[in-house]
Design a protein around this motif. Structure first.
Motif, mmCIF file in Angstrom:
data_model
loop_
_atom_site.group_PDB
_atom_site.id
_atom_site.type_symbol
_atom_site.label_atom_id
_atom_site.label_comp_id
_atom_site.label_asym_id
_atom_site.label_seq_id
_atom_site.Cartn_x
_atom_site.Cartn_y
_atom_site.Cartn_z
ATOM 1 N N TYR A 1 43.303 36.133 44.978
ATOM 2 C CA TYR A 1 42.373 35.321 45.772
ATOM 3 C C TYR A 1 42.587 33.859 45.439
ATOM 4 O O TYR A 1 42.863 33.485 44.290
ATOM 5 C CB TYR A 1 40.934 35.723 45.443
ATOM 6 C CG TYR A 1 39.867 34.753 45.898
ATOM 7 C CD1 TYR A 1 39.504 34.645 47.239
ATOM 8 C CD2 TYR A 1 39.207 33.933 44.966
ATOM 9 C CE1 TYR A 1 38.510 33.756 47.639
ATOM 10 C CE2 TYR A 1 38.221 33.057 45.359
ATOM 11 C CZ TYR A 1 37.873 32.965 46.697
ATOM 12 O OH TYR A 1 36.899 32.087 47.092
ATOM 13 N N VAL B 1 44.602 38.659 48.860
ATOM 14 C CA VAL B 1 45.653 39.670 48.906
ATOM 15 C C VAL B 1 45.052 41.012 48.540
ATOM 16 O O VAL B 1 44.356 41.136 47.518
ATOM 17 C CB VAL B 1 46.793 39.340 47.930
ATOM 18 C CG1 VAL B 1 47.851 40.438 47.945
ATOM 19 C CG2 VAL B 1 47.436 37.992 48.285
ATOM 20 N N ALA C 1 51.494 45.039 50.364
ATOM 21 C CA ALA C 1 50.422 44.061 50.203
ATOM 22 C C ALA C 1 50.159 43.343 51.519
ATOM 23 O O ALA C 1 51.075 43.078 52.303
ATOM 24 C CB ALA C 1 50.783 43.056 49.116
ATOM 25 N N ILE D 1 54.546 40.318 50.511
ATOM 26 C CA ILE D 1 53.509 40.450 51.535
ATOM 27 C C ILE D 1 54.118 41.058 52.799
ATOM 28 O O ILE D 1 55.114 40.567 53.324
ATOM 29 C CB ILE D 1 52.876 39.080 51.857
ATOM 30 C CG1 ILE D 1 52.231 38.485 50.604
ATOM 31 C CG2 ILE D 1 51.852 39.206 52.994
ATOM 32 C CD1 ILE D 1 51.098 39.285 50.031
ATOM 33 N N LEU E 1 47.923 39.985 53.330
ATOM 34 C CA LEU E 1 47.244 38.717 53.080
ATOM 35 C C LEU E 1 46.253 38.455 54.204
ATOM 36 O O LEU E 1 46.610 38.537 55.385
ATOM 37 C CB LEU E 1 48.269 37.584 53.013
ATOM 38 C CG LEU E 1 47.719 36.151 52.892
ATOM 39 C CD1 LEU E 1 47.060 35.938 51.543
ATOM 40 C CD2 LEU E 1 48.822 35.124 53.129
ATOM 41 N N VAL F 1 46.743 29.876 49.851
ATOM 42 C CA VAL F 1 47.673 31.006 49.934
ATOM 43 C C VAL F 1 48.480 31.125 48.646
ATOM 44 O O VAL F 1 48.628 32.225 48.075
ATOM 45 C CB VAL F 1 48.607 30.844 51.144
ATOM 46 C CG1 VAL F 1 49.700 31.915 51.124
ATOM 47 C CG2 VAL F 1 47.816 30.914 52.444
ATOM 48 N N ALA G 1 47.734 37.218 42.331
ATOM 49 C CA ALA G 1 48.210 38.600 42.493
ATOM 50 C C ALA G 1 49.517 38.856 41.766
ATOM 51 O O ALA G 1 49.989 40.003 41.737
ATOM 52 C CB ALA G 1 48.392 38.900 43.981
ATOM 53 N N SER H 1 46.170 45.188 48.088
ATOM 54 C CA SER H 1 47.342 46.021 47.897
ATOM 55 C C SER H 1 46.928 47.481 47.798
ATOM 56 O O SER H 1 45.752 47.788 47.561
ATOM 57 C CB SER H 1 48.067 45.601 46.607
ATOM 58 O OG SER H 1 47.219 45.755 45.487
ATOM 59 N N VAL I 1 50.288 39.386 57.538
ATOM 60 C CA VAL I 1 49.273 38.345 57.394
ATOM 61 C C VAL I 1 48.227 38.517 58.488
ATOM 62 O O VAL I 1 48.571 38.549 59.684
ATOM 63 C CB VAL I 1 49.889 36.935 57.486
ATOM 64 C CG1 VAL I 1 48.777 35.873 57.450
ATOM 65 C CG2 VAL I 1 50.880 36.698 56.354
ATOM 66 N N LEU J 1 48.582 34.255 45.931
ATOM 67 C CA LEU J 1 49.816 34.937 45.531
ATOM 68 C C LEU J 1 50.012 34.866 44.023
ATOM 69 O O LEU J 1 50.397 35.855 43.386
ATOM 70 C CB LEU J 1 51.011 34.325 46.253
ATOM 71 C CG LEU J 1 51.095 34.572 47.765
ATOM 72 C CD1 LEU J 1 52.237 33.762 48.377
ATOM 73 C CD2 LEU J 1 51.289 36.048 48.065
#
Length: 404
Positions: A257, A399, A383, A291, A385, A277, A284, A401, A294, A281
């Protein structure tokens, strides 16, 4: 570090009441946008909205609660019931102090507030309901859900417009990491009344088209605004180990996040979406190549769409990742919009299908994104986004998963 899993989903949206109906309609590309029916919009420049049809609070709530609550709270309470049932959470599953609530709000109970203001104007103070003291408040959903399900752990509300839904789920994850077992999270909004409608119009971003197939076209050359929607989603965020121990199903985990805030352009501020973003990433521990899809915010305004498209291209590369905006079927639901996108992302992980962006035909020049148009696209679940942006400069990215 403690993992946070999402074990239950309850969706109430203009194109589907309940998660199963919503998801089936979304995969069919079925829109819930049409001319607003709950009040007369004939004299307003914007007449289209995503309304929830067929929701009768008497079918879902005790009669005593109905006069106490605004429509958005009634829908939120029903959605929380569905989400908890989906997660198979019953009385006694956890201690009441191990469970809490973190929701997002943007408008609060506008419809309830307008009704009581009308009563004040026409009848005087003695005709105003005592429930007005809390029914209008943007934190009321958190309070009513907490009371209904005897959740005495951490409670809070986040107010950051469309970004708020992600921010609330991030707060739920923080509380899980601090020791809570379960947090009810997400967000819902409903403000389909003259008071709420005029408030939305002041932003200058509502579409004035009267054609549902042309009114909300994010990333399209014809984009000229967005359509409001009502509804949202409630998600059950749970300690992954505790969920596994009780045999609960997990849709996926919150892997990362990030959130930023845009400074005013007049002070040299730059859009902060890319930083959000990249923060998600990094949180995560993933690279852009990890990813698989989106879920874009899709504001529907050319300037804002350009910023988002440029962000996606800068992070992932031109056309390197599928992008979708399923909210073209519901309208922008403010605090409820991002939780619905999260629900879509999790259901996409489950079913291996990316829902489509409807009505968009020609992606605007310079938007080098692979927009999923027309029909669902199969993918190998990985994953996902989710992006959300709120009026005033809020940016959030999350994100999710597959469950570990």
């Amino acid at each position: 570090m403690t993992a946070a899993a999402i074990t239950g989903i309850g969706v109430a949206a203009p194109n589907g009441l309940g998660t199963a109906d919503f998801w089936a309609a979304t995969l069919r590309g079925e829109s819930g946008i049409g001319t607003v029916k709950r009040f007369d919009v004939g004299d307003y420049p914007s007449t289209l909205g995503g309304e929830i049809d067929g929701f009768d609070p008497a079918d879902h709530l005790p009669q005593r609660l109905i006069p106490q609550t605004d429509r958005m709270t009634q829908i939120a309470l029903a959605a929380s019931d569905w989400a908890l049932a989906d997660a198979r959470v019953e009385s006694g599953t956890y201690d009441t102090h191990e469970m809490g609530v973190a929701t997002a709000g943007a408008f609060g109970g506008f419809e309830y507030g307008q009704k009581e203001l009308d009563a004040l104007w026409t009848g005087g103070p003695e005709h105003v309901s005592v429930y007005m003291s809390f029914a209008w408040f943007y934190a009321v959903n958190t309070g009513q859900i907490s009371i209904r399900h005897a959740m005495r752990g951490p409670a809070g509300v986040v107010v950051s417009d469309q970004a708020g839904g992600l921010d609330a789920v991030a707060q739920a994850r923080r509380n899980i990491r601090k020791g809570s077992r379960l947090i009810v999270s997400g967000g819902l909004d409903s403000s389909f009344c003259p008071y709420g409608w005029v408030s939305r119009m002041r932003g200058g971003t509502l579409s004035t088209s009267d054609d549902p197939s042309r009114a909300y076209l994010p990333f399209d050359v014809r984009a000229q605004g967005h359509v409001p929607g009502e509804g949202g989603a409630i998600l059950i965020v749970e300690d992954a180990a505790a969920a596994q121990a009780r045999g609960a199903h997990s849709y996926g985990e919150i892997a990362g996040y990030g959130a930023t805030f845009d400074a005013s352009p007049r002070y040299g501020g730059e859009p902060g979406l890319r930083r959000a973003v990249e923060a998600a990433l990094a949180d995560a521990k993933m690279a852009p190549a990890d990813i698989g899809v989106v879920f874009a915010d899709g504001w529907g305004m050319p300037h804002d769409d350009r910023i988002e498209a440029e962000t996606i291209t800068a992070v992932f590369g031109p056309g390197a990742v599928p992008v979708t905006v399923p909210k073209t079927m519901t309208g922008r639901m403010n605090a409820g919009g991002a939780p619905v996108d999260l629900a879509c992302a999790l259901l996409s992980l489950r079913d291996g299908l990316i829902p489509p962006t409807i009505n968009v035909r020609t992606v605007t020049a310079g938007a080098e994104i692979d927009l999923v148009i027309g029909e669902p696209r199969p993918w190998t679940p990985g994953a996902a986004l989710v992006l959300a942006r709120g009026i005033g400069g809020f940016n959030s990215a999350m994100v999710v998963s597959p469950a570990a």
